[in-house]
Design an enzyme around this catalytic site. Structure first.
Site, PDB file in Angstrom:
ATOM      1  CD  GLU A  79      -8.400  -9.178  -4.202  1.00  0.00           C
ATOM      2  OE1 GLU A  79      -7.269  -9.573  -3.858  1.00  0.00           O
ATOM      3  OE2 GLU A  79      -9.302  -8.937  -3.382  1.00  0.00           O
ATOM      4  CE1 TYR A 122      -9.388  -3.357   0.617  1.00  0.00           C
ATOM      5  CE2 TYR A 122      -8.684  -1.161  -0.049  1.00  0.00           C
ATOM      6  CZ  TYR A 122      -8.390  -2.429   0.453  1.00  0.00           C
ATOM      7  OH  TYR A 122      -7.092  -2.746   0.799  1.00  0.00           O
ATOM      8  CE  LYS A 141      -3.858  -2.494   2.122  1.00  0.00           C
ATOM      9  NZ  LYS A 141      -4.803  -2.555   3.276  1.00  0.00           N
ATOM     10  CG  HIS A 178      -4.979  -6.427  -0.717  1.00  0.00           C
ATOM     11  ND1 HIS A 178      -6.212  -6.568  -0.126  1.00  0.00           N
ATOM     12  CD2 HIS A 178      -4.988  -7.237  -1.813  1.00  0.00           C
ATOM     13  CE1 HIS A 178      -6.936  -7.425  -0.851  1.00  0.00           C
ATOM     14  NE2 HIS A 178      -6.214  -7.839  -1.878  1.00  0.00           N
ATOM     15  CG  ASN A 224      -3.864  -2.823   6.876  1.00  0.00           C
ATOM     16  OD1 ASN A 224      -3.699  -2.498   5.721  1.00  0.00           O
ATOM     17  ND2 ASN A 224      -4.874  -3.567   7.262  1.00  0.00           N
TER      18      ASN A 224
HETATM   19  P1  DAT Z   1      -7.853  -7.249   4.919  1.00  0.00           P
HETATM   20  O1  DAT Z   1      -7.086  -6.102   4.331  1.00  0.00           O
HETATM   21  O2  DAT Z   1      -7.126  -7.866   6.077  1.00  0.00           O
HETATM   22  O3  DAT Z   1      -8.322  -8.259   3.903  1.00  0.00           O
HETATM   23  P2  DAT Z   1     -10.564  -6.139   4.908  1.00  0.00           P
HETATM   24  O4  DAT Z   1     -10.706  -6.647   3.525  1.00  0.00           O
HETATM   25  O5  DAT Z   1     -11.650  -6.439   5.893  1.00  0.00           O
HETATM   26  O6  DAT Z   1      -9.183  -6.636   5.582  1.00  0.00           O
HETATM   27  O7  DAT Z   1     -10.392  -4.565   4.905  1.00  0.00           O
HETATM   28  C1  DAT Z   1      -9.671  -3.919   3.895  1.00  0.00           C
HETATM   29  C2  DAT Z   1      -8.918  -2.751   4.481  1.00  0.00           C
HETATM   30  O8  DAT Z   1      -9.831  -1.798   5.056  1.00  0.00           O
HETATM   31  C3  DAT Z   1      -7.989  -3.132   5.622  1.00  0.00           C
HETATM   32  O9  DAT Z   1      -6.764  -3.653   5.171  1.00  0.00           O
HETATM   33  C4  DAT Z   1      -7.861  -1.831   6.338  1.00  0.00           C
HETATM   34  C5  DAT Z   1      -9.245  -1.227   6.220  1.00  0.00           C
HETATM   35  N1  DAT Z   1     -10.066  -1.574   7.396  1.00  0.00           N
HETATM   36  C6  DAT Z   1     -10.735  -2.744   7.590  1.00  0.00           C
HETATM   37  N2  DAT Z   1     -11.369  -2.762   8.773  1.00  0.00           N
HETATM   38  C7  DAT Z   1     -11.081  -1.568   9.353  1.00  0.00           C
HETATM   39  C8  DAT Z   1     -11.436  -0.953  10.605  1.00  0.00           C
HETATM   40  N3  DAT Z   1     -12.224  -1.567  11.491  1.00  0.00           N
HETATM   41  N4  DAT Z   1     -10.955   0.298  10.857  1.00  0.00           N
HETATM   42  C9  DAT Z   1     -10.181   0.934   9.965  1.00  0.00           C
HETATM   43  N5  DAT Z   1      -9.810   0.429   8.765  1.00  0.00           N
HETATM   44  C10 DAT Z   1     -10.240  -0.806   8.463  1.00  0.00           C
HETATM   45 MG    MG Z   2      -9.663  -8.059   2.345  1.00  0.00          MG
END
Ligand code: DAT
Ligand code: MG
Length: 134
Positions: free
Chosen positions: A128, A51, A11, A117, A114
């Protein structure tokens, strides 16, 4: 033995912080192979597709701003059981649960920003890889 492909994306903060080499090295040391890679700048439309499951969340505007804030480094990574293996190497979404030794645990201190991805299942990986590599 299931040889799989997954979509991994470093990212914008990983790129800004000059961590591409370090993170790629960890993926390679695990024994996975990077078979395609490119830097790209994403627009709001592709972030909304990627997303789509989070569009309704209160943090979505922050996520969109972050993901469009600079170039990302997208990769196709291949190996045995690589989808689950990369998720394990990355650590959990919630950065406060990501232990030291995982990529998120070692480099991230904020759940939105974070650092990495990785596709979460085979179907997502296929979609993807097509989305980002055609
Ligand atoms: P991942 O990236 O572990 O697959 P995800 O698909 O649920 O997780 O979410 C995509 C991104 O969105 C994640 O990397 C960071 C952001 N995100 C997810 N949950 C969040 C939260 N509770 N607060 C802030 N950002 C969040
Ligand atoms: Mg995800």
């Amino acid at each position: 033995m299931v040889n799989e492909k997954t979509y991994i994306m470093l990212k914008p903060d990983a790129v800004k912080r000059r961590l591409i080499g370090e993170i790629v090295s960890r993926i390679e040391k695990k024994g996975y192979q990077i078979t395609q890679a490119k830097l790209m700048t994403l627009d709001k439309k592709v972030i909304a597709e990627h997303y789509a499951h989070l569009l309704h969340k209160p943090f979505y505007p922050n996520l969109e701003a972050y993901m469009t804030s600079g170039p990302v480094f997208g990769m196709v990574v291949e190996g045995e059981n690589v989808i689950a293996g990369m998720r394990q190497l990355m650590g959990p979404t919630n950065v406060y649960e990501a232990l030291p030794g995982t990529i998120r645990g070692d480099y991230a201190n904020n759940t939105t920003e974070n650092i990495i991805h990785g596709s979460d299942c085979k179907e997502a990986a296929t979609i993807e890889i097509k989305r980002f590599f055609g």
